[in-house]
Design an enzyme around this catalytic site. Structure first.
Site, PDB file in Angstrom:
ATOM      1  N   MET A 699      -7.251  44.162  11.537  1.00 16.25           N
ATOM      2  CA  MET A 699      -7.385  44.522  10.256  1.00 16.25           C
ATOM      3  C   MET A 699      -6.423  44.325   9.492  1.00 16.25           C
ATOM      4  SD  MET A 699      -8.345  48.661   8.917  1.00 16.25           S
ATOM      5  CE  MET A 699      -9.878  48.551  10.396  1.00 16.25           C
ATOM      6  N   GLY A 700      -6.509  43.688   8.364  1.00 10.70           N
ATOM      7  CA  GLY A 700      -5.446  43.358   7.194  1.00 10.70           C
ATOM      8  C   GLY A 700      -5.808  43.383   5.811  1.00 10.70           C
ATOM      9  N   VAL A 705     -11.546  42.554  11.158  1.00 10.98           N
ATOM     10  CA  VAL A 705     -12.052  41.384  12.019  1.00 10.98           C
ATOM     11  C   VAL A 705     -12.735  42.183  13.321  1.00 10.98           C
ATOM     12  CG1 VAL A 705     -11.535  39.372  13.267  1.00 10.98           C
ATOM     13  CG2 VAL A 705     -10.007  40.085  11.266  1.00 10.98           C
ATOM     14  N   ASP A 829      -0.457  33.210   2.646  1.00 10.56           N
ATOM     15  CA  ASP A 829      -0.145  34.503   3.386  1.00 10.56           C
ATOM     16  C   ASP A 829       0.235  33.928   4.878  1.00 10.56           C
ATOM     17  OD1 ASP A 829       0.371  37.056   3.898  1.00 10.56           O
ATOM     18  OD2 ASP A 829      -1.860  37.676   4.412  1.00 10.56           O
TER      19      ASP A 829
END
Length: 996
Positions: A699-700, A705, A829
């Site tokens: 998770m981001g 995901v 990123d």
């Protein structure tokens, strides 16, 4: 067995002994009647049972009618007829078999072994005590494993042992005294471990030793005169330790030495002149110590030396002219000392010289004018000295020169014409000298030249047309010379394919700035001259810095510059510009100093109100028309807004009403569309079915995901993006769909492949290939928080070669995005959690370009990067570009090198992040080694040396100013040069081959 042609000089004294060793290893096929006993089979199977064999390398080790002499890695010898002609196992070679676990105690049951080779596996634990039962051993090779502890007590019982090699492990504790009792030892390699304390005195009694390597440990204490007793030595390597001593003069007794290395060993005092008696010495490495005093003239007696490195010490005095006798020299490195005087003219006569490094001293006089004439010189760096005179004209006579570094001296005369026709040149830095004359034509046609800095000289003449047609140049700095004339006006010559930074300010160039500069799409920094600023500059979407100060520019500042979202800095001070200063884009963040010296400029930034007279009264005459136009634009914009609201309501009216009534909707309530970029064996419904909490693997900031496993055997990663996008009603060349199509077309081995995407009116799902080893961040930092059942913690990234390959893979992936994609893609990123690892631990960059997906409807602060990885300029520009990616990559490199996270509030002390922490540590030589991850570098000096090379690249990438950071292509090139090769690999491999 005849000796091979590449055997080093100085080893003839042990050839007879080596031949005897080889004879012992000759395999004699067993007779048909000589089947092995069941006891031998059982013992071998017990050894196999104790080893982890994930690849099935020992699959043929199984009970059968076949003899174990045919099993993998087994060497047998037939015994006498009186013993029924049976065979015994005399050799066990399981090297490079990917074996894990510990060496089984049952190894001690194979009492007839003469050769034991387990090198280059993943073996852990201590060397078993039962090994001392193998009293027939003549050869032990346990290199490149993860063994720990000390050598077993009683090892001296192996009286016949001639070779003991435990290099590149994690063995610790004091060096066993009893090793010095193994009087038959010819080869002793305990380097690359973590042994500590003094070297036992008994080691200096091993008078048969030909090879001794104790480098890369934590040894302390002094080096006694007794070292001179080892008169058979041809190889002595003791670097990367922590001695508190000087070099003993008795080293001069080791007349057979061909290799001597005490680098990074904390050696003090002076270089003993007795070293000059080592006439057979080929390599002398004493770099990075605390050695002071002069270079002894006796060094010039080492007639066979081909590589000498005394750099990074405190040597003083002049370079002895006797060093000119070292005619076999290929590599001479004396940089970072306090040397004075001139360079011996005889240096120009070396017939084999490839590299000459004398930078950061106080040398004066001229460079030998014959330099390069007699040899294939490839790399010369004499920067930051006080050298004068002309540049030798034949530096590239051989056509091999690729790196020429002469900056910060006082060279005079003109640039040699031969440099402009040197086909091998890659990097040229001759700034801050006193060169005159014109720049010779031809630099622009060199096939490999990427970096050219001739700034701050007194060069004159016009600008060669070929300079602006260079196909490979990425950096050009011609600023602050006396170049005159105009830029070439023909659009045909402007073919800067790769140019990223161009500096030409401080010259006498005149006329308009060529508008063709606006077509150079890869340009990142432009620092120029005079004329009117072309509005085409607004098309240079990669431009990071624009310095046009102190010229004779006139006209207005083009409002198109407001469109440059990547622009970090702009300076137009001290010109003749007029009119209003734009207020949008980068202009919001500039201060008045960027515009001073332009009396006719107006606007809030220069604290002068625009009165309407700045353009010859145009504004006053046409004020009514302007006001009418502004009113018209406002009415049109209002109409567009109303139409947009109506269209939005028409499209989503039922959902709006449902939300207002307190209802909710789920992603599955709307129909899904699956768009694929290759053939897939699953449907949209199956993809949506993966969206379960139990399937979450990450998770981001961009989304969650999930792992998706489908009946056909396919395994994918599904990312559900935060927020909503609407691809259905967008054209193929715009919006979300166009961007995802672009990402789906990317094919690179170091980029996680986007297989397709699912979308409906509410949600978008990206489908990627699944990476079984997860993220680099978790593997690099997460192991510290997990433990095996026995309580030990294991870092599966403890091998430097694995970490380096990951670094290279990430760099290659980003270089592809920056330089090979059209249009270029900026990741925005880059971080260790966005670097995924496949089954073979090969790096794949993930989440690339996703920042672009959010760019149109969310603030940049949400997608500009992650804390600890964000480049410093983001704080004042709120923009990211390819140089931001390079900064973030530098942080990832520092993570790989140090094992630390980008931000550690407790361990970094006063430092804010890993970059500042490393920079502070680098202030001392001791700190340089302290920053390296002890799980990787502390046990092996050669690994530390390789890591330090990458550390320099990481620091370049994290330079505070974007213009000081290399391009991704340059990063890949530098990493290639730093690829782990082990500086002694070729020589030591040749040496080792004599014992196998």
């Amino acid at each position: 067995m005849s000796p091979s042609s590449n055997i080093q000089r100085g080893l003839k004294a042990v050839e007879a002994l080596l031949a005897l060793t080889v004879m012992l290893l000759v395999e004699t096929p067993p007779s048909a009647a000589g089947l092995p006993s069941s006891e031998l089979v059982v013992n071998l199977l017990l050894v196999k049972e104790g080893l982890g064999d994930a690849l099935g390398q020992l699959s043929d080790w199984a009970p059968s009618d076949s003899s174990p002499c045919a099993w993998t890695g087994i060497t047998c010898s037939q015994v006498s007829v009186s013993d029924n002609g049976s065979s015994i196992v005399i050799g066990l070679d399981l090297s490079n078999k990917n074996l894990t676990g510990s060496i089984p105690q049952e190894i001690g049951l194979l009492t007839d072994l003469q050769v034991l080779d387990l090198n280059s596996n993943g073996l852990t634990g201590q060397i078993p005590s039962s090994i001392i039962n193998l009293t027939q051993l003549t050869f032990i090779n346990l290199t490149s494993n993860l063994l720990n502890g000390s050598l077993p007590v009683g090892i001296s019982a192996m009286k016949s042992l001639q070779k003991l090699d435990v290099y590149d492990n994690l063995c610790a504790g004091p060096l066993p005294e009893e090793v010095g009792l193994m009087t038959e030892l010819v080869y002793l390699h305990l380097g690359g471990n973590a042994f500590q304390g003094d070297i036992p005195a008994s080691y200096w009694n091993l008078d048969k030793l030909v090879f001794l390597n104790l480098a890369g440990n934590k040894l302390t204490g002094s080096l006694p005169a007794a070292m001179g007793n080892l008169t058979s030595l041809t190889w002595l390597e003791m670097g990367y330790n922590r001695f508190t001593t000087e070099l003993p003069p008795e080293l001069g007794n080791l007349r057979e030495l061909t290799y001597l290395d005490f680098s990074w060993a904390n050696i003090s005092g002076q270089i003993p002149r007795e070293l000059g008696m080592l006439a057979k010495l080929g390599s002398l490495f004493l770099y990075s110590n605390r050695i002071s005093g002069p270079i002894p003239a006796e060094i010039g007696n080492m007639s066979g030396i081909w590589s000498i490195d005394l750099s990074n010490n405190s040597l003083s005095g002049s370079i002895p002219p006797e060093l000119g006798n070292l005619k076999q020299s290929r590599f001479i490195s004396l940089w970072a000392n306090n040397l004075t005087g001139s360079i011996p003219p005889s240096f120009g006569d070396f017939p084999h010289l490839l590299t000459l490094l004398l930078w950061n001293n106080s040398l004066s006089g001229s460079l030998p004018q014959q330099l390069g004439l007699a040899s294939s010189l490839g790399h010369i760096d004499v920067s930051s000295n006080q050298l004068s005179g002309s540049i030798p004209p034949e530096l590239c006579k051989s056509g091999a020169l690729w790196r020429l570094i002469l900056f910060n001296n006082a060279f005079t005369g003109s640039l040699p014409a031969g440099l402009a026709s040197c086909p091998s040149l890659y990097r040229v830095r001759i700034q801050n000298n006193q060169l005159t004359g014109a720049i010779p034509a031809g630099f622009g046609f060199l096939p490999y030249l990427a970096f050219l800095d001739l700034s701050r000289n007194q060069l004159n003449g016009s600008l060669p047309a070929d300079i602006v047609s260079a196909s490979e140049l990425t950096f050009i700095d011609l600023s602050f010379n006396r170049i005159t004339g105009t830029f070439p006006s023909s659009e045909a010559v402007w073919t800067f394919y790769n140019l990223q930074e161009f500096y030409a300010a401080g010259n006498a160039l005149y006329g308009n700035i060529p508008p063709q500069f606006g077509n150079v799409s890869s340009l990142g920094v432009l620092d120029l001259l005079t004329g009117e600023i072309p509005s085409l500059f607004g098309n240079m979407m990669d431009l990071a810095s624009l310095d046009l100060s102190r010229n004779e520019l006139d006209g207005e500042i083009p409002t198109t510059l407001q469109n440059l979202s990547t622009l970090d800095a702009l300076n137009v001070s001290y010109n003749n510009l007029e009119g209003p200063v734009p207020t949008s884009g980068v202009f919001q963040f500039l201060n008045a100093s960027s515009f001073i010296g332009n009396p006719a400029l107006c606007g809030q930034k220069v604290l002068r109100q625009c009165t309407g007279e700045e353009h010859g009264g145009k504004k006053g005459k046409n004020g009514g028309a302007v006001a009418f136009m502004i009113a018209g634009i406002f009415l049109v914009a209002l109409g567009v807004l109303i139409v947009g609201i109506c269209c939005f309501y028409k499209q989503y009216h039922w959902q709006i009403r449902r939300v207002l009534k307190g209802g909710t909707s789920t992603p599955t309530e709307w129909p899904w569309t699956l768009t694929t970029f290759q053939r897939l064996n699953f449907s949209a419904d199956e993809v949506v079915g993966c969206l379960k909490e139990s399937n979450i693997i990450g998770m981001g900031g961009a989304g969650t995901v999930y792992k998706g496993e489908f009946p056909g055997g396919d395994i994918v990663a599904v990312k559900r993006l935060w927020g909503s996008r609407k691809p259905e009603h967008m054209g193929k060349d715009q919006g979300f769909s166009a961007e995802v199509d672009l990402l789906g077309s990317i094919r690179h081995r170091n980029i996680v492949r986007l297989l397709g995407f699912c979308s409906n009116h509410e949600t978008n799902l990206l489908i990627y290939e699944y990476m079984p080893n997860g993220s680099l961040g978790e593997l690099l930092h997460g192991w510290k928080n997990s433990a095996k059942r026995d309580g030990t913690k294991v870092n599966i990234l403890a091998d430097w070669l694995t970490r380096f390959n990951i670094a290279m893979g990430v760099a290659q992936g980003l270089a592809y995005l920056h330089h090979d994609c059209c249009p270029p893609i900026v990741h925005r990123d880059v971080k260790s959690n966005n670097i995924l690892l496949d089954t073979n631990m090969e790096a794949r960059v993930a989440d690339f370009g996703l920042a672009k997906l959010f760019e149109s409807n969310q603030s940049m602060s949400l997608v500009a990067g992650s804390y600890g990885y964000i480049a410093p300029e983001y704080a004042y520009t709120l923009k990211v570009d390819e140089k931001s990616d390079i900064y973030s990559l530098g942080v990832v490199l520092l993570e790989l090198l140090t094992g630390r996270q980008p931000v550690e509030t407790t361990d970094f002390g006063e430092s804010v992040n890993i970059v500042e922490w490393v920079t502070r540590k680098m202030a001392s030589k001791e700190g340089l080694l302290e920053v390296l991850d002890p799980d990787v570098g502390s046990g092996c000096y050669s690994v530390q040396e390789e890591m330090i090379m990458v550390l320099r690249i990481a620091l370049l990438c994290t330079s505070r100013l974007p213009k000081d950071r290399p391009s991704m292509r340059d990063v890949v090139t530098m990493l290639s040069e730093a690829q782990p090769r082990r500086k002694t690999a070729a020589n030591e491999s040749s040496f080792r081959s004599r014992f196998v």
